[in-house]
Motif scaffolding. Sequence first.
Motif, short mmCIF file in Angstrom:
data_model
loop_
_atom_site.label_atom_id
_atom_site.label_comp_id
_atom_site.label_asym_id
_atom_site.label_seq_id
_atom_site.Cartn_x
_atom_site.Cartn_y
_atom_site.Cartn_z
N ILE A 148 -29.87 93.23 9.21
CA ILE A 148 -29.43 94.63 9.38
C ILE A 148 -28.07 94.79 10.21
O ILE A 148 -28.22 94.15 11.55
CB ILE A 148 -30.65 95.42 9.99
CG1 ILE A 148 -31.70 95.06 8.75
CG2 ILE A 148 -30.21 96.92 10.11
CD1 ILE A 148 -33.16 95.97 9.44
N PRO A 149 -26.91 95.44 9.96
CA PRO A 149 -26.06 95.93 10.94
C PRO A 149 -26.54 97.12 11.76
O PRO A 149 -26.53 98.19 11.41
CB PRO A 149 -24.85 96.06 10.06
CG PRO A 149 -25.42 96.69 8.72
CD PRO A 149 -27.15 95.91 8.62
N HIS A 150 -26.71 96.68 12.97
CA HIS A 150 -27.54 97.47 13.99
C HIS A 150 -26.46 98.55 14.56
O HIS A 150 -25.36 97.74 14.65
CB HIS A 150 -28.14 96.94 15.18
CG HIS A 150 -29.33 96.44 14.61
ND1 HIS A 150 -29.80 95.41 13.62
CD2 HIS A 150 -30.75 96.57 15.29
CE1 HIS A 150 -30.94 95.20 13.59
NE2 HIS A 150 -31.59 95.85 14.51
N ALA A 151 -26.77 99.60 14.94
CA ALA A 151 -26.03 100.35 15.70
C ALA A 151 -26.98 101.40 16.40
O ALA A 151 -28.07 101.54 15.90
CB ALA A 151 -25.20 101.41 14.73
N THR A 152 -26.69 101.84 17.64
CA THR A 152 -27.47 102.65 18.56
C THR A 152 -26.96 103.74 19.27
O THR A 152 -25.89 103.68 19.71
CB THR A 152 -28.02 101.54 19.59
OG1 THR A 152 -28.79 100.41 19.11
CG2 THR A 152 -29.15 102.17 20.45
N ALA A 153 -27.62 104.74 18.98
CA ALA A 153 -27.15 106.04 19.53
C ALA A 153 -28.15 106.39 20.75
O ALA A 153 -29.26 106.12 20.66
CB ALA A 153 -27.28 107.15 18.44
N PHE A 154 -27.66 106.94 21.80
CA PHE A 154 -28.32 107.24 23.00
C PHE A 154 -28.33 108.58 23.42
O PHE A 154 -27.06 109.29 23.30
CB PHE A 154 -27.70 106.19 24.33
CG PHE A 154 -27.71 104.71 24.17
CD1 PHE A 154 -28.81 104.13 24.28
CD2 PHE A 154 -26.66 104.18 23.43
CE1 PHE A 154 -28.92 102.77 24.19
CE2 PHE A 154 -26.97 102.69 23.25
CZ PHE A 154 -27.63 101.95 23.53
N ASP A 155 -29.30 108.94 24.19
CA ASP A 155 -29.34 110.47 24.73
C ASP A 155 -30.31 110.58 25.73
O ASP A 155 -30.97 109.55 26.04
CB ASP A 155 -29.63 111.48 23.59
CG ASP A 155 -29.16 112.62 23.91
OD1 ASP A 155 -28.91 113.12 25.06
OD2 ASP A 155 -28.87 113.55 23.10
N GLU A 156 -30.47 111.65 26.53
CA GLU A 156 -31.42 111.81 27.28
C GLU A 156 -31.92 113.30 27.25
O GLU A 156 -31.22 114.40 26.99
CB GLU A 156 -30.69 111.83 28.84
CG GLU A 156 -31.70 111.55 29.98
CD GLU A 156 -30.81 111.24 31.15
OE1 GLU A 156 -31.46 110.38 32.28
OE2 GLU A 156 -29.86 111.72 31.42
N VAL A 157 -33.25 113.60 27.53
CA VAL A 157 -34.09 114.65 27.17
C VAL A 157 -34.93 115.19 28.43
O VAL A 157 -35.26 114.35 29.20
CB VAL A 157 -34.84 114.46 26.12
CG1 VAL A 157 -35.97 113.33 26.49
CG2 VAL A 157 -35.49 115.78 25.63
N ASP A 158 -34.75 116.41 28.75
CA ASP A 158 -35.58 116.95 30.00
C ASP A 158 -37.04 117.12 29.50
O ASP A 158 -37.37 117.93 28.53
CB ASP A 158 -35.00 118.34 30.16
CG ASP A 158 -35.46 119.15 31.52
OD1 ASP A 158 -36.66 118.38 31.99
OD2 ASP A 158 -35.03 120.09 31.97
N GLY A 159 -37.77 116.28 30.19
CA GLY A 159 -39.13 116.28 29.80
C GLY A 159 -40.16 117.24 30.43
O GLY A 159 -41.29 117.08 30.47
#
Length: 356
Positions: A148-159
Amino acid sequence: VLIVFETASHNGSVAPAKRAHPAPAADLTSAPPVSSEPEKAATAKRRVLAAPAVRKLAFELGVDLEQVQPSNANGRVSIEDVRAYAEEARDTSPAPSSTAASEQQPAAISQPQQRSVLPAPGSEDKREPLTGLRKRIAEHMEYAWRTIPHATAFDEVDGSGLVALRRALLPVAEKRGVRLTYMPLLLKLLLPVLKEFPIFNASLDEERREIVYKQAYHIGVATAAPEGLLVPVLRDADRLTLLGIASELERLVDGARKRSLTRSELTGSTFTLNNVGSFGGASGTPIINHPEVAILAVGKLQEKAVVHEGQLVARPMMPLALSFDHRLIDGARAGAFLARFKELVENPQQLLLDML
């Protein structure tokens, strides 16, 4: 070549030398004729029917596809056929003979004897074979990363909203004998996002080159076990209530740690949710659980200083990491998926709209 020797006679004259006769030429007609064309193969090679993914795997494993017997009735060689052939060849290959190896080694050149340095006590490297569950996990991870050609997206959420919701529901869950963690809440918030973006709940049929959109929502939950990471499967998660998800998750996680789950409870997931925070990690980059096309990792809830409505305040922030198969999903769609999930986590009361 003729060589002439001249010698003086008794009367002082030079006598002509005898002429040497050349040796008769060898009879070339008795030599057998050389064929001008290479010999044809005794049997013609059969044409192998296999998908590009199967040929790629065979090349990486060093398997000759012509030697693999197809299990399909249509004569096509599958990925399982190649793996089975490679496994059988590895198990049946004879070990090299130490006697034969020593006979093939040339005689060592005599060198001055050197003093051998013994390792200090306790400094020797320790080796152990890769077996059992750890071996299966390694092979599965290696195949997923290679295929699998991996790619990763990142973010941050207010919990903050998530923390408030759990605090409000905790007394009710305790009265019913259910342990309510953040994981059931996150899973419940994830399901409408998967329905809104069905490509994330799909798989790729590599032999037929088709996208398979799954109609069931079987969510895998990464769980740390003594021998490695297991992924028990919460089947038909969209049909369960929040407390039903919490109760079933507790049973699956406990069974994974005790190694008491059946094979059907550890296979067949359509999407995986990995709570890195439960392992004590702040964040991480997850590897897709093949044959799925995406995996979401949530990190540890930690208070951070953020700007909210122009003011610097402390908020419980949770990192997100979405790894996806770049053959099926592009960055824009991955970003939209994370944005929608983030919106629901920060405003979990939106789930009530689906219940009214």
